[in-house]
Design a protein around this motif. Structure first.
Motif, short mmCIF file in Angstrom:
data_model
loop_
_atom_site.label_atom_id
_atom_site.label_comp_id
_atom_site.label_asym_id
_atom_site.label_seq_id
_atom_site.Cartn_x
_atom_site.Cartn_y
_atom_site.Cartn_z
N GLN A 1 -6.43 9.81 3.27
CA GLN A 1 -5.01 9.99 3.58
C GLN A 1 -4.39 11.06 2.68
O GLN A 1 -3.64 11.92 3.16
CB GLN A 1 -4.27 8.66 3.42
CG GLN A 1 -4.63 7.62 4.47
CD GLN A 1 -4.01 6.27 4.17
OE1 GLN A 1 -3.64 5.98 3.04
NE2 GLN A 1 -3.90 5.42 5.19
N ILE B 1 0.60 4.34 -0.90
CA ILE B 1 0.10 5.63 -0.41
C ILE B 1 0.20 5.69 1.11
O ILE B 1 0.70 6.66 1.68
CB ILE B 1 -1.34 5.85 -0.89
CG1 ILE B 1 -1.37 6.01 -2.42
CG2 ILE B 1 -1.95 7.08 -0.21
CD1 ILE B 1 -2.74 6.25 -2.99
N THR B 2 -0.27 4.64 1.78
CA THR B 2 -0.21 4.62 3.24
C THR B 2 1.24 4.63 3.72
O THR B 2 1.59 5.35 4.66
CB THR B 2 -0.93 3.37 3.78
OG1 THR B 2 -2.30 3.40 3.35
CG2 THR B 2 -0.89 3.34 5.31
N THR C 1 -14.01 6.80 -5.68
CA THR C 1 -13.60 5.62 -4.91
C THR C 1 -14.81 4.94 -4.27
O THR C 1 -14.83 3.72 -4.11
CB THR C 1 -12.59 6.02 -3.82
OG1 THR C 1 -13.15 7.08 -3.02
CG2 THR C 1 -11.30 6.51 -4.45
N ALA D 1 -6.76 7.83 -5.88
CA ALA D 1 -6.94 6.86 -4.80
C ALA D 1 -7.74 5.65 -5.28
O ALA D 1 -8.61 5.76 -6.14
CB ALA D 1 -7.63 7.52 -3.62
N GLN E 1 -7.61 5.63 1.28
CA GLN E 1 -6.51 6.30 0.60
C GLN E 1 -6.88 7.73 0.24
O GLN E 1 -6.04 8.63 0.32
CB GLN E 1 -6.12 5.52 -0.66
CG GLN E 1 -5.38 4.23 -0.40
CD GLN E 1 -4.92 3.57 -1.68
OE1 GLN E 1 -5.23 4.02 -2.78
NE2 GLN E 1 -4.15 2.49 -1.56
N ASP F 1 0.87 -1.19 0.00
CA ASP F 1 0.00 0.00 0.00
C ASP F 1 0.91 1.23 0.00
O ASP F 1 1.23 1.79 1.04
CB ASP F 1 -0.90 -0.02 1.23
CG ASP F 1 -1.96 1.06 1.20
OD1 ASP F 1 -1.92 1.91 0.27
OD2 ASP F 1 -2.83 1.09 2.09
#
Length: 374
Positions: free
Chosen positions: A292, A26-27, A203, A284, A289, A24
């Motif tokens: 975030q 992005i995280t 999303t 995302a 996401q 992941d």
């Protein structure tokens, strides 16, 4: 019988979670990027004692006293004269537009009055819409003037009583912090809610499994984008009314400018925010996401826009970064209109910047939009 505890199973679960977290991106990027960003911003960009503030000088005299006071103000590191020998009308306009933080007016007969042992006055007009940005520079004024005149008279600074420095705190004479915070809070609330809600626009469709139905509709990407973001303009309009009414009734915030001008620029600002949120939703893959990425954008915008800390107190590179956020330009508009009574020519530059954000975010969102589920 698997036993009560196994280090082997624990190690396997640890590796599984670590690999999943690394995938992941992005995280994982947020976990590393946010601490580094906070360290750099708080360590280098944030300054609660701003110096080198732009000022305009209204003075026609060239006597030793005038030169001494101007030099002393510049040497103090609080004042930086960007405009010298300006007219009073032009200097006032620069103060309204936020191009300068101070206007220093020195009378042409300053030297004559000093030699006659009269008590001449030097007028310093300060943009007090942000009390924290000007308080230190204002507090240092009397001592700066005494030091300057003592060098001319060859006397001790404490003996200088022939000069009076008059400070006029424009737009916020009582230095009430709510006058600066509440108008800016409108921009912060709009940014957080508008970007976050619209960042989940696509999303949400993916997670609910309805994206295929949306793509099957005979609609262009522009129609889908506008259909997703326009409802949030109505939500933003309601938030604007609520915050402005509460600010007026609860905090007694003055409103001396044009309501129509404020609402027009606010709509542009909200439109830029919802388009930014829609652009984030094209990047995302999940709603988590999207949230975030929204917070990753929100944090530097909050710190570098001039809402929490004086904008002019930051170094040049931080001010350049602050210019890339719509909130920075909106704060100039709303504080200028509400507190200074600014008109269109005074906020035109910031309004055009907001329009540029609208166009830029719309183009990016359309380029990122995909007509397939791949």
């Amino acid at each position: 019988m698997t036993g009560w505890f196994s280090l082997t199973r624990l190690w396997a679960l640890f590796l599984k979670e670590f690999v999943q977290m690394r995938r992941d991106r992005i995280t994982f990027g947020m976990m590393l990027g946010i601490p580094i960003m906070q360290l750099l911003l708080f360590g280098y960009a944030i300054n609660n004692d701003p110096r080198d503030l732009p000022a305009a000088l209204v003075a026609t005299g060239n006597d030793p006293y005038t030169r001494a006071i101007v030099q002393a103000l510049e040497v103090s590191d609080y004042y930086r004269f960007t405009t010298v020998n300006s007219s009073a009308a032009k200097a006032d306009q620069m103060l309204v537009r936020g191009e300068v933080a101070f206007v220093v007016t020195i009378p042409s007969d300053l030297a004559v009055r000093m030699e006659r042992q009269e008590k001449p006055q030097i007028l310093v007009e300060a943009d007090a819409t942000d009390p924290a940005a000007s308080s230190a520079a204002i507090s240092a004024l009397p001592e700066i003037a005494r030091q300057a005149f003592s060098r001319v008279n060859m006397t001790a600074p404490e003996e200088q009583r022939g000069l009076e420095v008059v400070v006029h705190r424009r737009y916020n004479p009582e230095a009430i912090s709510q006058y600066n915070v509440v108008p800016g809070l409108l921009g912060v609330i709009l940014q957080l809610t508008m970007v976050m809600m619209t960042s989940m626009a696509l999303t949400r469709e993916y997670e609910r499994g309805t994206m295929e139905n949306l793509l099957a509709m005979p609609a262009t990407p522009a129609e889908i984008m506008l259909g997703k973001v326009l409802p949030y303009l109505g939500v933003g309009a309601v938030q604007v009314v609520v915050v402005l009414v509460a600010g007026r009734l609860v905090f007694d915030i003055p409103f001396v400018g044009s309501v129509g001008l404020l609402f027009a620029t606010t709509i542009i600002f909200v439109f830029a925010l919802v388009l930014l949120g829609y652009f984030i939703s094209t990047i995302a893959k999940t709603q988590m996401q999207a949230m975030q990425i929204t917070f990753f954008f929100f944090l530097p915008s909050l710190l570098l826009s001039g809402f929490m800390f004086p904008f002019r107190g930051m170094p040049d590179w931080a001010q350049v970064l602050g210019e890339i956020f719509p909130l920075t330009h909106f704060l100039r508009v709303i504080r200028g209109v509400m507190l200074k009574g600014a008109e269109w020519p005074d906020v035109a530059a910031s309004s055009y910047a907001l329009l540029a954000f609208v166009l830029g975010f719309a183009v990016l969102a359309l380029l990122r939009f995909k007509r397939t589920l791949d």
